[in-house]
Scaffold this active site. Structure first.
Site, PDB file in Angstrom:
ATOM      1  N   PRO A 153       0.854  -1.141   0.092  1.00  0.00           N
ATOM      2  CA  PRO A 153      -0.074  -0.095  -0.044  1.00  0.00           C
ATOM      3  C   PRO A 153       0.883   1.353  -0.188  1.00  0.00           C
ATOM      4  O   PRO A 153       1.733   1.377   0.699  1.00  0.00           O
ATOM      5  CB  PRO A 153      -0.705  -0.173   1.364  1.00  0.00           C
ATOM      6  CG  PRO A 153       0.135  -1.069   2.111  1.00  0.00           C
ATOM      7  CD  PRO A 153       0.820  -2.001   1.171  1.00  0.00           C
ATOM      8  N   THR A 206       0.620   5.556  -0.513  1.00  0.00           N
ATOM      9  CA  THR A 206       0.048   6.756  -0.464  1.00  0.00           C
ATOM     10  C   THR A 206       0.590   7.426  -2.070  1.00  0.00           C
ATOM     11  O   THR A 206       1.861   7.707  -1.841  1.00  0.00           O
ATOM     12  CB  THR A 206       0.187   7.560   0.600  1.00  0.00           C
ATOM     13  OG1 THR A 206      -0.662   7.265   1.728  1.00  0.00           O
ATOM     14  CG2 THR A 206      -0.576   9.188   0.420  1.00  0.00           C
ATOM     15  N   GLN A 255      -6.930  -1.258   1.314  1.00  0.00           N
ATOM     16  CA  GLN A 255      -6.403  -1.024   2.642  1.00  0.00           C
ATOM     17  C   GLN A 255      -7.268   0.317   3.338  1.00  0.00           C
ATOM     18  O   GLN A 255      -7.202   1.363   2.871  1.00  0.00           O
ATOM     19  CB  GLN A 255      -4.885  -0.347   2.633  1.00  0.00           C
ATOM     20  CG  GLN A 255      -4.461  -0.579   4.249  1.00  0.00           C
ATOM     21  CD  GLN A 255      -3.099   0.203   4.310  1.00  0.00           C
ATOM     22  OE1 GLN A 255      -3.051   1.382   4.100  1.00  0.00           O
ATOM     23  NE2 GLN A 255      -1.953  -0.435   4.643  1.00  0.00           N
ATOM     24  N   HIS A 260      -5.147  -0.938   8.212  1.00  0.00           N
ATOM     25  CA  HIS A 260      -3.952  -0.136   8.489  1.00  0.00           C
ATOM     26  C   HIS A 260      -3.945  -0.051   9.957  1.00  0.00           C
ATOM     27  O   HIS A 260      -4.349   0.893  10.391  1.00  0.00           O
ATOM     28  CB  HIS A 260      -3.899   1.091   7.666  1.00  0.00           C
ATOM     29  CG  HIS A 260      -2.591   1.768   7.459  1.00  0.00           C
ATOM     30  ND1 HIS A 260      -1.483   1.052   8.322  1.00  0.00           N
ATOM     31  CD2 HIS A 260      -2.119   2.626   7.066  1.00  0.00           C
ATOM     32  CE1 HIS A 260      -0.506   1.870   8.206  1.00  0.00           C
ATOM     33  NE2 HIS A 260      -0.731   2.925   7.349  1.00  0.00           N
ATOM     34  N   ASN A 315       2.179   2.197  11.671  1.00  0.00           N
ATOM     35  CA  ASN A 315       2.794   3.625  11.486  1.00  0.00           C
ATOM     36  C   ASN A 315       2.170   4.547  12.127  1.00  0.00           C
ATOM     37  O   ASN A 315       2.112   5.641  11.538  1.00  0.00           O
ATOM     38  CB  ASN A 315       2.610   3.830   9.924  1.00  0.00           C
ATOM     39  CG  ASN A 315       3.340   2.716   9.096  1.00  0.00           C
ATOM     40  OD1 ASN A 315       4.246   2.054   9.618  1.00  0.00           O
ATOM     41  ND2 ASN A 315       3.043   2.775   7.755  1.00  0.00           N
ATOM     42  N   TYR A 334      -0.898   5.305  12.875  1.00  0.00           N
ATOM     43  CA  TYR A 334      -2.235   5.786  12.657  1.00  0.00           C
ATOM     44  C   TYR A 334      -3.117   5.198  13.621  1.00  0.00           C
ATOM     45  O   TYR A 334      -2.806   4.756  14.734  1.00  0.00           O
ATOM     46  CB  TYR A 334      -2.685   5.281  11.081  1.00  0.00           C
ATOM     47  CG  TYR A 334      -1.841   6.085  10.338  1.00  0.00           C
ATOM     48  CD1 TYR A 334      -1.984   7.508   9.948  1.00  0.00           C
ATOM     49  CD2 TYR A 334      -0.711   5.466   9.388  1.00  0.00           C
ATOM     50  CE1 TYR A 334      -1.199   8.319   9.110  1.00  0.00           C
ATOM     51  CE2 TYR A 334       0.158   6.309   8.658  1.00  0.00           C
ATOM     52  CZ  TYR A 334      -0.205   7.620   8.212  1.00  0.00           C
ATOM     53  OH  TYR A 334       0.785   8.353   7.532  1.00  0.00           O
ATOM     54  N   ARG A 343      -2.411  -5.075   8.727  1.00  0.00           N
ATOM     55  CA  ARG A 343      -1.167  -4.605   8.551  1.00  0.00           C
ATOM     56  C   ARG A 343      -0.510  -4.397   9.964  1.00  0.00           C
ATOM     57  O   ARG A 343      -1.208  -3.194  10.575  1.00  0.00           O
ATOM     58  CB  ARG A 343      -1.079  -3.790   7.463  1.00  0.00           C
ATOM     59  CG  ARG A 343       0.442  -3.340   7.177  1.00  0.00           C
ATOM     60  CD  ARG A 343       0.706  -2.367   5.954  1.00  0.00           C
ATOM     61  NE  ARG A 343       1.855  -2.585   5.254  1.00  0.00           N
ATOM     62  CZ  ARG A 343       2.876  -1.808   4.537  1.00  0.00           C
ATOM     63  NH1 ARG A 343       2.484  -0.405   4.990  1.00  0.00           N
ATOM     64  NH2 ARG A 343       3.703  -2.189   3.915  1.00  0.00           N
ATOM     65  N   ASN A 396       5.391   8.599  13.217  1.00  0.00           N
ATOM     66  CA  ASN A 396       4.193   9.323  14.169  1.00  0.00           C
ATOM     67  C   ASN A 396       4.616   9.125  15.536  1.00  0.00           C
ATOM     68  O   ASN A 396       3.612   8.929  16.385  1.00  0.00           O
ATOM     69  CB  ASN A 396       2.849   8.833  13.809  1.00  0.00           C
ATOM     70  CG  ASN A 396       2.506   9.555  12.248  1.00  0.00           C
ATOM     71  OD1 ASN A 396       3.114  10.671  12.207  1.00  0.00           O
ATOM     72  ND2 ASN A 396       1.766   8.702  11.558  1.00  0.00           N
ATOM     73  N   ARG A 427      14.114  -3.304   9.896  1.00  0.00           N
ATOM     74  CA  ARG A 427      14.923  -2.555   9.141  1.00  0.00           C
ATOM     75  C   ARG A 427      14.388  -1.206   8.409  1.00  0.00           C
ATOM     76  O   ARG A 427      15.225  -0.640   8.432  1.00  0.00           O
ATOM     77  CB  ARG A 427      15.779  -3.478   8.179  1.00  0.00           C
ATOM     78  CG  ARG A 427      14.844  -3.834   7.026  1.00  0.00           C
ATOM     79  CD  ARG A 427      15.542  -4.996   6.148  1.00  0.00           C
ATOM     80  NE  ARG A 427      14.628  -5.403   5.105  1.00  0.00           N
ATOM     81  CZ  ARG A 427      14.940  -6.561   4.557  1.00  0.00           C
ATOM     82  NH1 ARG A 427      15.832  -7.371   5.053  1.00  0.00           N
ATOM     83  NH2 ARG A 427      13.975  -6.953   3.579  1.00  0.00           N
ATOM     84  N   ALA A 433       7.190  -6.957   4.293  1.00  0.00           N
ATOM     85  CA  ALA A 433       7.345  -5.672   3.527  1.00  0.00           C
ATOM     86  C   ALA A 433       8.413  -5.102   4.141  1.00  0.00           C
ATOM     87  O   ALA A 433       8.631  -4.978   5.409  1.00  0.00           O
ATOM     88  CB  ALA A 433       6.081  -4.906   3.555  1.00  0.00           C
ATOM     89  N   GLY A 434       9.271  -4.170   3.573  1.00  0.00           N
ATOM     90  CA  GLY A 434      10.460  -3.238   3.866  1.00  0.00           C
ATOM     91  C   GLY A 434      11.638  -3.572   3.589  1.00  0.00           C
ATOM     92  O   GLY A 434      12.271  -4.679   4.210  1.00  0.00           O
ATOM     93  N   GLY A 450       7.391  -1.643  -2.405  1.00  0.00           N
ATOM     94  CA  GLY A 450       6.515  -0.541  -2.479  1.00  0.00           C
ATOM     95  C   GLY A 450       7.595   0.486  -3.496  1.00  0.00           C
ATOM     96  O   GLY A 450       6.954   0.773  -4.554  1.00  0.00           O
TER      97      GLY A 450
END
Length: 395
Positions: A25, A27, A107, A166, A169, A171, A218, A226, A258, A299-300, A322
């Site tokens: 996902p 933005t 998402q 989501h 992160n 949120y 996720r 944040n 990581r 992911a990442g 991503g």
């Protein structure tokens, strides 16, 4: 020659996939402002092109973070899932993906990031007044959960194969998870179990609304975005994953330790040490073990070289890309064939929210290397500049 496991079929809930490379996902801030409902944004033809180009036969795409209500919206150019206009726009997007026999999850998100009651100024745009944030009341929690369920049902009606909430992160869900943010004294704060209650209750309602086999979650156990600086990481997310494992979900999507939205891998690992997270514990392994048979997307920081090993070892089942998927619409085939990937350019990440993109890229809504463009050029994108970091806005 043996086919790498990354390119073998897998079933996630009700969705059958032919390979395990996933669009994460992202933005992109590219939606069109509604002409009828103020402060709402609508999926458009550019988004149909973007997702359609990245769709592959039996491959999974996860949409950008999609607000469930006007209250849940927090950024310009982000399409929601709460108006008839938006539903119609998303139907065009999912049709473009399904035309190539691809699969797509939406998402669903609530931004609700900390703001002040002063006029809010974003990237030089005119000041807009915002109300001061407050801790959700129990009644507002119930209303928010209802919004998630309604948005999930509308996502399915709009052609999505499932939804992902989501819960990472920093949120809304993640604000409840973190001990440094959640200072509630009711049933949603205090203990690990209480801090996970909002997420788990919402998942239960989504399962009842659209079926467990169409729901993903996720999580970012090691995230700092944040100002998520909570303690008891291992204990908290192990408990959360153990509870999610009981629900028969389509998948759980985990972000690697990581990865950081703003920092390099070395900077992120150093920061983990500063907050006294033992290096031996900075792994997704405990959470994978807690999830049992639930499929795991990792992911990442994945590239065309390091994406195979974890799937082969069973550390996770699928790999999400991503930033590299932005600059390589044909990423799946490039990875399959071992071809070089174009490097991404941050100045092209976002549509309307990044002034430097508008100034530095003639057509700032376009990614490098649409399939047509890639056929015409063979040079890499110029390296990203440090000023591009100011434009970073992530799902």
């Amino acid at each position: 020659m043996t086919t790498p496991k990354l390119f073998t079929p897998i079933t996630i809930g009700a969705t059958n996939l032919k390979h395990r490379v996933v669009l994460a996902p992202l933005t992109r801030n590219r939606a069109t402002p509604s002409a009828t409902i103020d402060k709402t944004w609508v999926p458009n033809d550019l988004m149909c092109e973007y997702y359609g180009e990245r769709a592959t036969d039996g491959g999974l795409l996860i949409s950008e973070a999609t607000p469930i209500s006007l209250v849940a919206s927090g950024s310009l150019g982000v399409p929601g899932m709460f108006t008839e206009e938006q539903y119609a726009g998303w139907k065009k997007v999912t049709s473009a993906v399904h035309a190539k026999d691809g699969k797509m999850f939406c998402q669903l998100s609530s931004s609700n990031v900390p703001i002040t009651d002063n006029p809010h100024v974003k990237n030089g745009l005119p000041a807009v007044p915002f109300e001061a944030p407050h801790a959700l009341t129990v009644e507002e929690i119930a209303e928010t959960q209802g919004d998630f369920v309604r948005a999930a049902k509308k996502s399915i009606e709009s052609g999505f194969d499932g939804i992902e909430i989501h819960a990472a992160n920093g949120y809304l869900f993640d604000q409840f998870h973190h001990s440094n943010i959640n200072n509630r004294t009711d049933q949603y704060g205090g203990s690990i179990e209480n801090r996970c209650r909002f997420t788990l209750e919402t998942v239960d309602q989504l399962v009842a609304g659209i079926g467990a086999d169409r729901v993903g979650v996720r999580l970012a156990p090691f995230g700092f975005f944040n100002q998520t600086l909570g303690e008891q990481r291992l204990e908290q997310w192990t408990y959360l994953c153990e509870e999610l494992a009981k629900k028969g979900l389509a998948y759980v999507h985990l972000i690697e330790p990581r990865f950081d939205e703003l920092k390099s891998e070395n900077e992120k690992r150093a920061l983990l040490g500063e907050v006294q997270i033992d290096a031996a514990q900075t792994t997704l392994e405990p959470f994978r073990n807690a999830l049992g048979a639930t499929p795991v997307i990792a992911a990442g920081g994945y590239t065309g070289q390091n994406c195979f090993e974890g799937v082969e070892k069973g550390e996770h089942d699928l790999v999400a890309f991503g930033r590299l998927y932005c600059s390589n619409a044909d990423l799946v085939e490039k990875v399959r064939q071992g071809k070089k990937l174009f490097h991404y350019n941050r100045a092209r990440f976002y549509g309307i929210s990044c002034p430097t993109a508008a100034a530095s890229v003639p057509n700032n809504l376009s990614d490098h290397a649409t399939l047509k463009e890639a056929a015409l050029r063979h040079d890499d994108i110029p390296p990203e500049s440090s000023t591009d970091l100011a434009c970073l806005l992530v799902s």
